[in-house]
Design a protein around this motif. Structure first.
Motif, PDB file in Angstrom:
ATOM      1  N   LEU A 117       0.838  -1.194   0.000  1.00 51.26           N
ATOM      2  CA  LEU A 117       0.000   0.000   0.000  1.00 51.26           C
ATOM      3  C   LEU A 117       0.874   1.245   0.000  1.00 51.26           C
ATOM      4  O   LEU A 117       2.048   1.181   0.377  1.00 51.26           O
ATOM      5  N   PRO A 118       0.295   2.397  -0.359  1.00 49.35           N
ATOM      6  CA  PRO A 118       1.049   3.651  -0.285  1.00 49.35           C
ATOM      7  C   PRO A 118       1.497   3.927   1.161  1.00 49.35           C
ATOM      8  O   PRO A 118       0.848   3.497   2.115  1.00 49.35           O
ATOM      9  N   GLU A 119       2.578   4.652   1.291  1.00 50.93           N
ATOM     10  CA  GLU A 119       3.150   4.968   2.609  1.00 50.93           C
ATOM     11  C   GLU A 119       2.126   5.610   3.542  1.00 50.93           C
ATOM     12  O   GLU A 119       2.070   5.286   4.733  1.00 50.93           O
ATOM     13  N   ASP A 120       1.311   6.540   3.034  1.00 50.87           N
ATOM     14  CA  ASP A 120       0.301   7.198   3.875  1.00 50.87           C
ATOM     15  C   ASP A 120      -0.675   6.189   4.471  1.00 50.87           C
ATOM     16  O   ASP A 120      -1.121   6.329   5.604  1.00 50.87           O
ATOM     17  N   ALA A 121      -1.026   5.175   3.696  1.00 50.90           N
ATOM     18  CA  ALA A 121      -1.945   4.140   4.179  1.00 50.90           C
ATOM     19  C   ALA A 121      -1.268   3.291   5.253  1.00 50.90           C
ATOM     20  O   ALA A 121      -1.882   2.934   6.256  1.00 50.90           O
ATOM     21  N   LEU A 122       0.001   2.961   5.053  1.00 45.36           N
ATOM     22  CA  LEU A 122       0.729   2.160   6.045  1.00 45.36           C
ATOM     23  C   LEU A 122       0.857   2.878   7.381  1.00 45.36           C
ATOM     24  O   LEU A 122       0.832   2.253   8.441  1.00 45.36           O
ATOM     25  N   LYS A 123       0.955   4.189   7.343  1.00 43.80           N
ATOM     26  CA  LYS A 123       1.086   4.983   8.570  1.00 43.80           C
ATOM     27  C   LYS A 123      -0.175   4.953   9.426  1.00 43.80           C
ATOM     28  O   LYS A 123      -0.154   5.388  10.566  1.00 43.80           O
ATOM     29  N   THR A 124      -1.277   4.452   8.881  1.00 38.98           N
ATOM     30  CA  THR A 124      -2.537   4.426   9.643  1.00 38.98           C
ATOM     31  C   THR A 124      -2.626   3.229  10.581  1.00 38.98           C
ATOM     32  O   THR A 124      -3.561   3.143  11.379  1.00 38.98           O
TER      33      THR A 124
END
Length: 146
Positions: A117-124
Motif C-alpha cells: 500500500l502507499p506509505e500514507d496508508a501504512l502509517k494508519t
C-alpha cells in the motif's frame, strides 16, 4: 500474488483516498486464490459513522476521477457502520471501529497475502487503538487489530 494489475491500481488509489480522510488501520489482502468473485479486499475503519461515510465518498470520488471506476454495488449506507463498495476486481470495506473489532475480518483473511500500500496508508496502522486510548473509551485494549 495473483491479483491483477488493475486490482492493485484500484487498491492503491482507494487506500490513498482512505488515508487522506484519516481512516484507521488500512490493510489490503490478495484473496484471488481463495475467492473466485474478487481479487482483493481493502479494509479501513473510522471512529464515527460520519467519518465512515466521508472515507467511502472520497474513495468513490478518487476511483472515478483517477481510474474511471464505479462500484457495481454500495451497501450499508443507512447506518454507516459498515459500508461495502464492490468494484468486482476489488471489494472495499470501511467499518466503524467497533464493527471492525467485532467482525475481525483480518482474522478471516490472515492467511492471504497482504498487498503493498502507499506509505500514507501504512502509517494508519494502530491508529484505531491510539484513538480509543486517547478518547478514553477503552475499546482499543480488547480489539487489537493484528
Amino acid at each position: 500474488m495473483t491479483a491483477t494489475d488493475r486490482s492493485l491500481e484500484l487498491i492503491n488509489v482507494a487506500a490513498q483516498a482512505a488515508a487522506d480522510k484519516l481512516a484507521h488501520d488500512i490493510i489490503a489482502y490478495d484473496v484471488s486464490d481463495v475467492l473466485s468473485i474478487t481479487d482483493a479486499f481493502l479494509l479501513a475503519s473510522a471512529p464515527s459513522d460520519r467519518q465512515v461515510k466521508s472515507i467511502v465518498d472520497e474513495i468513490e470520488e478518487k476511483l472515478l476521477k483517477e481510474l474511471g471506476a464505479k462500484p457495481v454495488r454500495r451497501e450499508g449506507d443507512r447506518d454507516a457502520r459498515w459500508i461495502l463498495l464492490d468494484y468486482v476486481d476489488v471489494v472495499v470495506h470501511v467499518q466503524h471501529s467497533e464493527e471492525r473489532v467485532f467482525y475481525a475480518l483480518e482474522r478471516l483473511w490472515k492467511d492471504c497475502p497482504e498487498l503493498p500500500l502507499p506509505e500514507d496508508a501504512l502509517k494508519t496502522r494502530g491508529k484505531a487503538e491510539e484513538h480509543a486510548r486517547l478518547s478514553g473509551d477503552g475499546s482499543g485494549s480488547d480489539g487489537e487489530l493484528s
